[in-house]
Design a protein around this motif. Sequence first.
Motif, PDB file in Angstrom:
ATOM      1  N   LEU A 194       0.888  -1.463   0.184  1.00 56.00           N
ATOM      2  CA  LEU A 194       0.065  -0.017  -0.414  1.00 56.00           C
ATOM      3  C   LEU A 194       0.436   1.040  -0.105  1.00 56.00           C
ATOM      4  CD1 LEU A 194      -2.714  -0.778   1.884  1.00 56.00           C
ATOM      5  CD2 LEU A 194      -3.222  -0.597  -0.270  1.00 56.00           C
ATOM      6  N   ARG A 195       1.734   1.692   0.845  1.00 56.34           N
ATOM      7  CA  ARG A 195       2.596   2.675   0.813  1.00 56.34           C
ATOM      8  C   ARG A 195       4.427   2.195   0.058  1.00 56.34           C
ATOM      9  NH1 ARG A 195       1.758   4.467   6.585  1.00 56.34           N
ATOM     10  NH2 ARG A 195       3.038   6.162   6.173  1.00 56.34           N
ATOM     11  N   ILE A 196       4.638   1.291  -0.515  1.00 50.65           N
ATOM     12  CA  ILE A 196       5.326   1.528  -0.937  1.00 50.65           C
ATOM     13  C   ILE A 196       5.177   0.934  -2.749  1.00 50.65           C
ATOM     14  CG2 ILE A 196       7.987   1.131  -0.718  1.00 50.65           C
ATOM     15  CD1 ILE A 196       7.801   1.202   1.915  1.00 50.65           C
ATOM     16  N   GLY A 197       5.397  -0.434  -1.988  1.00 50.23           N
ATOM     17  CA  GLY A 197       5.246  -1.211  -3.696  1.00 50.23           C
ATOM     18  C   GLY A 197       4.352  -0.838  -4.963  1.00 50.23           C
ATOM     19  N   GLY A 198       2.843  -0.407  -4.248  1.00 50.03           N
ATOM     20  CA  GLY A 198       1.877  -0.027  -4.740  1.00 50.03           C
ATOM     21  C   GLY A 198       2.799   0.943  -5.766  1.00 50.03           C
ATOM     22  N   PRO A 199       2.677   2.615  -5.079  1.00 48.66           N
ATOM     23  CA  PRO A 199       3.229   3.552  -5.567  1.00 48.66           C
ATOM     24  C   PRO A 199       4.505   3.296  -6.666  1.00 48.66           C
ATOM     25  CG  PRO A 199       2.685   3.619  -3.179  1.00 48.66           C
ATOM     26  CD  PRO A 199       2.609   2.137  -3.696  1.00 48.66           C
ATOM     27  N   ILE A 200       5.086   2.664  -6.227  1.00 45.82           N
ATOM     28  CA  ILE A 200       6.283   3.207  -7.154  1.00 45.82           C
ATOM     29  C   ILE A 200       5.409   2.050  -8.231  1.00 45.82           C
ATOM     30  CG2 ILE A 200       8.428   1.327  -7.282  1.00 45.82           C
ATOM     31  CD1 ILE A 200       8.915   1.593  -4.674  1.00 45.82           C
ATOM     32  N   ILE A 201       4.845   0.675  -8.489  1.00 45.63           N
ATOM     33  CA  ILE A 201       5.046   0.365  -9.838  1.00 45.63           C
ATOM     34  C   ILE A 201       3.508   1.311 -10.281  1.00 45.63           C
ATOM     35  CG2 ILE A 201       5.334  -1.555  -9.296  1.00 45.63           C
ATOM     36  CD1 ILE A 201       2.393  -2.601  -8.518  1.00 45.63           C
ATOM     37  N   LEU A 202       2.718   2.132 -10.103  1.00 53.91           N
ATOM     38  CA  LEU A 202       1.939   2.971 -10.162  1.00 53.91           C
ATOM     39  C   LEU A 202       2.439   3.480 -11.881  1.00 53.91           C
ATOM     40  CD1 LEU A 202      -0.987   3.782  -9.864  1.00 53.91           C
ATOM     41  CD2 LEU A 202      -0.200   6.432  -9.320  1.00 53.91           C
ATOM     42  N   PRO A 203       2.873   4.129 -12.320  1.00 52.67           N
ATOM     43  CA  PRO A 203       3.444   5.090 -13.379  1.00 52.67           C
ATOM     44  C   PRO A 203       3.358   4.133 -14.144  1.00 52.67           C
ATOM     45  CG  PRO A 203       4.519   6.097 -11.169  1.00 52.67           C
ATOM     46  CD  PRO A 203       4.478   4.301 -10.794  1.00 52.67           C
ATOM     47  N   SER A 204       3.460   2.396 -13.858  1.00 53.90           N
ATOM     48  CA  SER A 204       4.012   1.424 -15.107  1.00 53.90           C
ATOM     49  C   SER A 204       2.227   0.785 -14.809  1.00 53.90           C
ATOM     50  CB  SER A 204       5.274   0.610 -14.197  1.00 53.90           C
ATOM     51  OG  SER A 204       5.898   1.096 -13.794  1.00 53.90           O
ATOM     52  N   ILE A 205       2.097   0.820 -13.975  1.00 45.82           N
ATOM     53  CA  ILE A 205       0.566  -0.006 -14.155  1.00 45.82           C
ATOM     54  C   ILE A 205       0.055   0.908 -15.514  1.00 45.82           C
ATOM     55  CG2 ILE A 205      -2.042  -0.296 -12.741  1.00 45.82           C
ATOM     56  CD1 ILE A 205       0.522  -2.718 -12.471  1.00 45.82           C
ATOM     57  N   ALA A 206       0.004   2.555 -14.767  1.00 46.97           N
ATOM     58  CA  ALA A 206      -0.741   3.279 -15.479  1.00 46.97           C
ATOM     59  C   ALA A 206      -0.792   3.335 -16.965  1.00 46.97           C
ATOM     60  CB  ALA A 206      -0.897   4.708 -15.004  1.00 46.97           C
ATOM     61  N   GLY A 207       0.400   3.266 -17.139  1.00 47.16           N
ATOM     62  CA  GLY A 207       1.200   3.535 -18.257  1.00 47.16           C
ATOM     63  C   GLY A 207       1.049   2.348 -19.404  1.00 47.16           C
ATOM     64  N   THR A 208       0.718   1.320 -18.894  1.00 52.26           N
ATOM     65  CA  THR A 208       0.366  -0.749 -19.275  1.00 52.26           C
ATOM     66  C   THR A 208      -1.572  -0.052 -19.687  1.00 52.26           C
ATOM     67  OG1 THR A 208       1.873  -1.373 -18.357  1.00 52.26           O
ATOM     68  CG2 THR A 208       0.167  -2.839 -18.765  1.00 52.26           C
ATOM     69  N   SER A 210      -3.114   2.778 -20.528  1.00 55.05           N
ATOM     70  CA  SER A 210      -2.646   2.974 -21.577  1.00 55.05           C
ATOM     71  C   SER A 210      -2.845   2.291 -22.781  1.00 55.05           C
ATOM     72  CB  SER A 210      -2.113   4.370 -21.948  1.00 55.05           C
ATOM     73  OG  SER A 210      -1.768   5.772 -20.929  1.00 55.05           O
ATOM     74  N   ILE A 211      -1.616   1.938 -22.600  1.00 50.01           N
ATOM     75  CA  ILE A 211      -1.724   0.547 -23.779  1.00 50.01           C
ATOM     76  C   ILE A 211      -2.123   0.076 -24.182  1.00 50.01           C
ATOM     77  CG2 ILE A 211       0.038  -1.476 -24.311  1.00 50.01           C
ATOM     78  CD1 ILE A 211       1.975   0.359 -22.819  1.00 50.01           C
ATOM     79  N   ILE A 270      -4.557  12.706 -19.456  1.00 46.69           N
ATOM     80  CA  ILE A 270      -4.979  12.683 -17.641  1.00 46.69           C
ATOM     81  C   ILE A 270      -4.986  11.536 -17.419  1.00 46.69           C
ATOM     82  CG2 ILE A 270      -7.378  11.773 -17.364  1.00 46.69           C
ATOM     83  CD1 ILE A 270      -8.882  12.882 -19.641  1.00 46.69           C
ATOM     84  N   ASN A 271      -3.986  10.259 -18.187  1.00 45.56           N
ATOM     85  CA  ASN A 271      -3.044   9.297 -16.973  1.00 45.56           C
ATOM     86  C   ASN A 271      -1.939   9.768 -16.453  1.00 45.56           C
ATOM     87  OD1 ASN A 271      -2.115   6.726 -16.596  1.00 45.56           O
ATOM     88  ND2 ASN A 271      -2.788   5.324 -18.048  1.00 45.56           N
ATOM     89  N   GLU A 272      -0.897  10.771 -17.069  1.00 44.93           N
ATOM     90  CA  GLU A 272       0.478  11.364 -16.999  1.00 44.93           C
ATOM     91  C   GLU A 272      -0.038  12.004 -15.693  1.00 44.93           C
ATOM     92  OE1 GLU A 272       4.203  11.860 -18.488  1.00 44.93           O
ATOM     93  OE2 GLU A 272       2.641  10.148 -18.010  1.00 44.93           O
ATOM     94  N   TRP A 273      -1.425  12.799 -16.011  1.00 42.10           N
ATOM     95  CA  TRP A 273      -1.465  14.252 -15.222  1.00 42.10           C
ATOM     96  C   TRP A 273      -1.812  13.282 -13.893  1.00 42.10           C
ATOM     97  CZ3 TRP A 273      -5.848  15.215 -12.823  1.00 42.10           C
ATOM     98  CH2 TRP A 273      -6.135  16.430 -12.708  1.00 42.10           C
ATOM     99  N   LEU A 274      -2.735  12.211 -13.344  1.00 39.16           N
ATOM    100  CA  LEU A 274      -2.718  11.440 -12.576  1.00 39.16           C
ATOM    101  C   LEU A 274      -1.766  10.995 -11.626  1.00 39.16           C
ATOM    102  CD1 LEU A 274      -6.528   9.869 -13.329  1.00 39.16           C
ATOM    103  CD2 LEU A 274      -5.974  11.474 -11.155  1.00 39.16           C
ATOM    104  N   THR A 275      -0.945  10.144 -12.645  1.00 36.43           N
ATOM    105  CA  THR A 275      -0.071   9.786 -12.083  1.00 36.43           C
ATOM    106  C   THR A 275       1.389  10.474 -11.492  1.00 36.43           C
ATOM    107  OG1 THR A 275       0.152   8.260 -13.729  1.00 36.43           O
ATOM    108  CG2 THR A 275       1.701   7.986 -12.907  1.00 36.43           C
ATOM    109  N   ARG A 276       1.134  11.856 -11.981  1.00 35.35           N
ATOM    110  CA  ARG A 276       2.583  12.731 -11.324  1.00 35.35           C
ATOM    111  C   ARG A 276       1.652  12.994  -9.543  1.00 35.35           C
ATOM    112  NH1 ARG A 276       6.411  13.843 -14.112  1.00 35.35           N
ATOM    113  NH2 ARG A 276       7.025  13.001 -16.343  1.00 35.35           N
ATOM    114  N   ARG A 277      -0.017  13.795  -9.728  1.00 35.90           N
ATOM    115  CA  ARG A 277      -0.237  13.913  -8.576  1.00 35.90           C
ATOM    116  C   ARG A 277      -0.125  12.862  -7.185  1.00 35.90           C
ATOM    117  NH1 ARG A 277      -4.865  17.577  -8.239  1.00 35.90           N
ATOM    118  NH2 ARG A 277      -5.081  16.868  -6.732  1.00 35.90           N
TER     119      ARG A 277
END
Lengths: 283, 334
Positions: A194-208, A210-211, A270-277
Amino acid sequence: MILKRMNGMFLISIIPFFILVLLFLFVPLFFMLYSSFQGDGGSGFTFKQYLEIFQNTYYHQAFKNSIIISFFSSLIAIGLAVFATYSITLFSKKIQDRILVFANLTANFAGIPLAFAFIVILGNSGLFTLLFKHFGWDLLNSFNLYSWSGLVLIYIYFQLPLAVMLIYPVYQGIQAQWKESAALLGASPLQFWLRIGGPIILPSIAGTFSILFANAMGAYASAFALTGSTYNLVTIRIGALTTGDIFARPELGSAIATLLGVTLVVALLINEWLTRRIRRDLS
Amino acid sequence: MSFLTIENIKKSFDNETVLHSLNLSIKEGEFITLLGPSGCGKSTLLRTIAGLIHQDEGKIHIDGKDVTEVKPKDRQVGMVFQSYALFPNMTVQENIEFGLKMKKLDKETVKQNAAKIVELVELTGKEKSYPRELSGGQQQRVALARSLVTRPKVLLLDEPLSALDAQIRKNLQKQLRSIQQELNMTTILVTHDQEEAMAVSDYVYIMNKGQIAQSGTPHEIYTRPVNEFVARFIGNYNVLTREEVSNLFKGEKNFKNKMYAIRPEAFSEDRILDGYEISGKIQKTSMLGNITRFELEANHVSFIADRLHKIDEDAQKQETKTLYLNRKDVIPLS
C-alpha cells in the motif's frame, strides 16, 4: 577514424528503418489528416466532416461505446493482471518463462480467429453452451456472446495476456531489500504494497493501462467478426466508411480516425497527470 | 553479560553448508565486525540475525529473549543495506518517519524523534528531498537514520559503505562510530574491507568458509594472526614456510611450525638487541603515500619491508640493505 566509419555504417543500416517509418507511419498519418479536412471526393478544404461527426448522434454513440468497452475491458484486464502477474513472480524462473510464452501466444491470438474460437465454444450452438444445456443449465438465458457482455469478454481475453506481459517486468523492478527494510521497520506485506510497492509500480501500471486502452480502441476484427456491423464502435464505423457499406466516404472515415487518435492522446495526458499527482517524487 | 548470543547456528543452501555451527556473543553497546572475503557467510549470518533467513539449527537471543522463531518486524533490529534500500517514492523525512509510523506513535513524537535523528546524521535541510536527489553518502545517512530512529536493540550494517568512494567512506566510518558510541547502540558490521573493520570495531570476527577463523580486538587480530588465512587476509603480511624462514635467518633451526608471518613494518633499519639481522638485495621500491615498500631478496627468499616515507629517498635497485627484526615479530601460524 574507426569511430567515424562505424557511425557511417550505423547511419546506412538505419536508413531502411527510417524509410519504413516514413512510408508506413508518417505518410498515412499525413494523408489521414489531410483527407479529414477535405470534402467528399476530395473537393477542397473544409471542416464539414468534423462538423458532421459533432452533430451526428450515431457517431457520438460509436465513440461512447468504444470508450466504454475499452475503458472497462482495460480496467478489468489490468486489475486481474496485477494479481495474476504477482502470482507468476512467485513461481520458479523456469515456470515463469513458460507462463510468459503462453501469455505471448494468447496475446497474439486476436482478431477473426479469436472471434470464431469464442463462437465455437460459447456461441448459440457452441460446445460449452450445448454441454451446459445437457447438464440442465441454459447459458443463453444469462449470457449472449453476440451482445455487449460477449464483446467485453473477448476484449478482456486478448487484453489480459498483454497486460500480464507488460506488467511482468514491473515487478522485477521491486527490490527485495525494500521489502526487507519495510519488514524490519515493522510493516506487514500489505502495508508494504500500500505504501511503497503500489506507489512505485503505479506509473507502469498506468502506462500499461494506456496501452491496453489504445489497443482496445483500435481493435476491429474481433468485434466485426463477432457482431458484424451491428455493434456501433468507432473502428467499425471507420471500416464501413472506407470500404463502403453503402457509399465509401474515406474523408469522413479519416476525420473519425483523427478524433480516435485525439481521444487516445487525451487519455494518455489524463493518465500522466493523475500519476504525477499521486507520485510527487516524479514531478 | 552478553546482549546478543548466537548458539550453534547452521545454515545450508542446496546441500552446501554456508554456516557451520557458529557461536558468537556480543556485549551491549559493543561494535563488532564480521570480516571476510565474498562468500564466507558473513551476510548470511547477519540476515539470519535479522530473521530474513531462517537458520537450519541453532538459537539466537537478543537482550535475554529467544528470538529464534520471532518475525523480523518483531525482533527490534535495524538494518542498513549496501544498496541503501531507501523507498524512492518517499522524501527523506517520510523515509525516516516510516518505522515510527508503523509503530503507531502519535504525530508529535514521530516528528520530534525524526528531527533529532536528522540532526544527528547531519541531514538538516534535506528533509523534503527525494532519495534520487541525494549523493550516495547522503542516501546512506538517510538509511542509517531510518534504522536508528526506531531505537533498535541491535543495528546490523551489511557492507553499508562499500558503494561509496574512498574519501566519503572514511568520513562516514568516523561518523558511524561516533553515532554508535553516542547512542550506545549494539552494532554488527559486515565488511570485506580490513581497514574499515580495524578503524571502527571494538571486536572483529574473521570469517572463512562459514566458520570463525579468528576473533579478537583489532589490535590482537592485526598483531597476532593465528593462521595462514588470517595472515594473508588481514594485511600485507609476509607469509613464509618453515624452510623460507630458516633460510631468511641464516639457517636458524628453532622453527617448529609449518608457516610463519612477519609484518612488513616490523623490519627496522636500527639494530635490535637479540633480534635477527637480515641483509637483502632491493628488487623493487614502491611509494605508497606515507610509506615506502621495499621488495627484497635474502638467501633466495623474497619478502617485503615497509618504512615511513623519507623526503630524500636514496635506496637504489640491487642495493644491499641490512634490516633487523625482533624475534617475537616472527609469528607462528597454525
